[in-house]
Design an enzyme around this catalytic site. Structure first.
Site, short mmCIF file in Angstrom:
data_model
loop_
_atom_site.label_atom_id
_atom_site.label_comp_id
_atom_site.label_asym_id
_atom_site.label_seq_id
_atom_site.Cartn_x
_atom_site.Cartn_y
_atom_site.Cartn_z
N GLY A 50 0.86 -1.18 0.00
CA GLY A 50 0.00 0.00 0.00
C GLY A 50 0.89 1.23 0.00
O GLY A 50 1.84 1.29 0.80
N ARG A 92 10.06 -1.51 -5.11
CA ARG A 92 8.85 -1.43 -5.94
C ARG A 92 8.83 -0.06 -6.62
O ARG A 92 9.09 0.95 -5.98
CB ARG A 92 7.59 -1.63 -5.09
CG ARG A 92 7.53 -2.99 -4.39
CD ARG A 92 6.18 -3.21 -3.70
NE ARG A 92 5.12 -3.47 -4.69
CZ ARG A 92 3.84 -3.52 -4.39
NH1 ARG A 92 3.43 -3.30 -3.14
NH2 ARG A 92 2.94 -3.76 -5.33
N GLN A 201 -6.13 -8.58 -2.83
CA GLN A 201 -6.13 -7.68 -1.67
C GLN A 201 -7.55 -7.30 -1.24
O GLN A 201 -7.82 -7.05 -0.07
CB GLN A 201 -5.36 -6.38 -1.99
CG GLN A 201 -3.87 -6.51 -2.15
CD GLN A 201 -3.45 -6.71 -3.58
OE1 GLN A 201 -4.15 -7.36 -4.36
NE2 GLN A 201 -2.29 -6.17 -3.97
N ASP A 242 -1.58 4.93 -6.13
CA ASP A 242 -0.16 4.74 -5.82
C ASP A 242 0.68 5.88 -6.35
O ASP A 242 1.78 6.14 -5.82
CB ASP A 242 0.31 3.41 -6.39
CG ASP A 242 -0.33 2.26 -5.64
OD1 ASP A 242 -1.49 1.92 -5.96
OD2 ASP A 242 0.32 1.71 -4.73
C1 LIG Z 1 -3.62 3.64 -0.06
S1 LIG Z 1 -2.56 3.10 -1.30
C2 LIG Z 1 -3.20 1.53 -1.62
C3 LIG Z 1 -2.89 1.07 -3.00
O1 LIG Z 1 -1.73 0.24 -3.00
C4 LIG Z 1 -2.13 -1.02 -3.50
O2 LIG Z 1 -1.13 -1.66 -4.21
P1 LIG Z 1 -0.30 -2.89 -3.52
O3 LIG Z 1 -1.28 -3.71 -2.74
O4 LIG Z 1 0.30 -3.61 -4.71
O5 LIG Z 1 0.74 -2.21 -2.66
C5 LIG Z 1 -3.29 -0.71 -4.38
O6 LIG Z 1 -2.91 -0.11 -5.60
C6 LIG Z 1 -4.03 0.26 -3.50
O7 LIG Z 1 -5.01 1.02 -4.09
#
Ligand SMILES: CSC[C@H]1O[C@H](OP(=O)(O)O)[C@H](O)[C@@H]1O
Length: 347
Positions: A50, A92, A201, A242
């Site tokens: 996140g 990342r 997720q 992101d």
């Molecule tokens: C509040 S930012 C959350 C954002 O990050 C997630 O990506 P990941 O789980 O790959 O880190 C996803 O894009 C969420 O919306």
């Protein structure tokens, strides 16, 4: 006062303690991080994930890394701290919060006078400040969201994608922050959560957060949103981000772009909830956002079960970019704005 009690990263004396998000909802376990290498691995393997949460994690990773540097010479120290920063940057590529937090720590290091002990202390304090600021930011985003959500005679049903909750931030969440604030304001009927292939997720983390908060949640597969909207089940969509560029294009979990297209087709308001630390004013449009590609195994395997045949090829972009014209408003800690109004916050 913050109302969420779910923090993906906590600092405990000499270590960061992470909720292991790869194990939720089957089990709630934490991982203790005592060095920068382990923090980098935790970010890369999505134990912590996140955008804001990995920014907080990287900030603590910079402090932990500073403790690993054995020198009394300031120039040598700063050179080695840059090497630690580079290690964290390489985890990342898409979430700008990671890079923003690392840069903020480097600025702290370069501008803190005195001996290296004072400098290291300043790095810890900066990490704690970043975390505290994000907690307050998420609460503000949640509350500003209330002003932009549709006014309806009935309570709202909101659809969200992936997890932009407490687990993805320092706490409370961005998209789920808006959802939590709507719930607390008695304006929310139910959340629809896209499962969000391939890492799920939504099914795993967003559903878990909603259940923890007793918020009614319906999990749907990623191909159901259009059908739900056609049936009139969804009043609005709220997602996280992101990286957002100056023109309001927003990178978010893969599948967000198609959700925005479906929302436009059904005239369903589509909101992006994100802190201003997620806006990259160095980029003009979303075309410039680096999109992370992750391991093919995330596509061909679920848990321990392989679901695809040997011999097939795989494509696994972890994010996509939603153009500003598909976004109704961007909800920030300074208010909800149209995408084209975002540049007012550029400093
Ligand atoms: C509040 S930012 C959350 C954002 O990050 C997630 O990506 P990941 O789980 O790959 O880190 C996803 O894009 C969420 O919306």
């Amino acid at each position: 006062m913050l109302t969420s009690s779910l923090y993906p990263v906590t600092w405990q004396g000499d270590r960061a303690v992470l909720i292991d998000q790869t194990r939720i909802p089957q089990e709630y376990r934490t991982v203790e991080i005592t060095n920068s290498e382990s923090m980098a691995d935790a970010i890369k393997t999505m134990i912590v994930r996140g955008a804001p949460a990995i920014g907080v994690a990287a900030a603590y990773g910079m402090y932990l890394g500073s403790q690993e540097i054995i020198t009394s010479d300031r120039t040598t120290f700063l050179q080695q701290l840059e090497e630690i920063a580079q290690k964290l940057r390489q985890t990342r590529p898409t979430a700008v919060n990671l890079f923003w937090a690392i840069e903020r720590q480097l600025q702290t290091a370069h501008h803190t006078p005195g001996d290296l002990t004072a400098l290291k202390t300043a790095l810890l304090e900066t990490a704690q400040t970043i975390q505290r600021e994000d907690l307050a930011t998420c609460q503000a985003i949640g509350d500003h969201g209330l002003s932009i959500l549709p006014e309806t005679p009935e309570k709202l049903t909101l659809l969200t994608h992936c997890n932009a909750g407490a687990l993805a931030t320092a706490g409370y969440g961005t998209a789920l922050g808006v959802i939590r604030s709507a719930w607390r304001a008695n304006r929310l009927q139910r959340v629809f959560a896209d499962e969000t292939r391939p890492r799920l997720q939504g099914a795993k983390l967003t559903a878990w957060e909603c259940v923890q908060d007793n918020i009614p949640v319906t999990v749907i597969s990623d191909n159901m949103a259009a059908h739900c909207m056609k049936q009139g089940l969804i009043d609005a969509v709220v997602v996280g981000a992101d990286r957002i560029t100056t023109n309001g294009d927003a990178a978010n979990k893969i599948g967000t772009y198609s959700l925005a297209l479906v929302s436009k087709a059904h005239n369903v308001p589509f909101f992006v909830a994100a802190p201003l630390s997620t806006v990259d004013f160095k980029l003009a449009t979303g075309e410039e956002i680096p999109i992370e590609e992750r391991d093919a195994q995330e596509i061909y395997q679920i848990g321990d079960s392989r679901i695809c045949p040997e011999g097939a090829d795989y494509y696994n972009p972890a994010f996509d970019v939603t153009p500003a014209h598909l976004i109704t408003a961007i909800i920030t800690e300074k208010g909800a704005v149209k995408p084209e109004e975002l540049k007012q916050f550029k400093v």
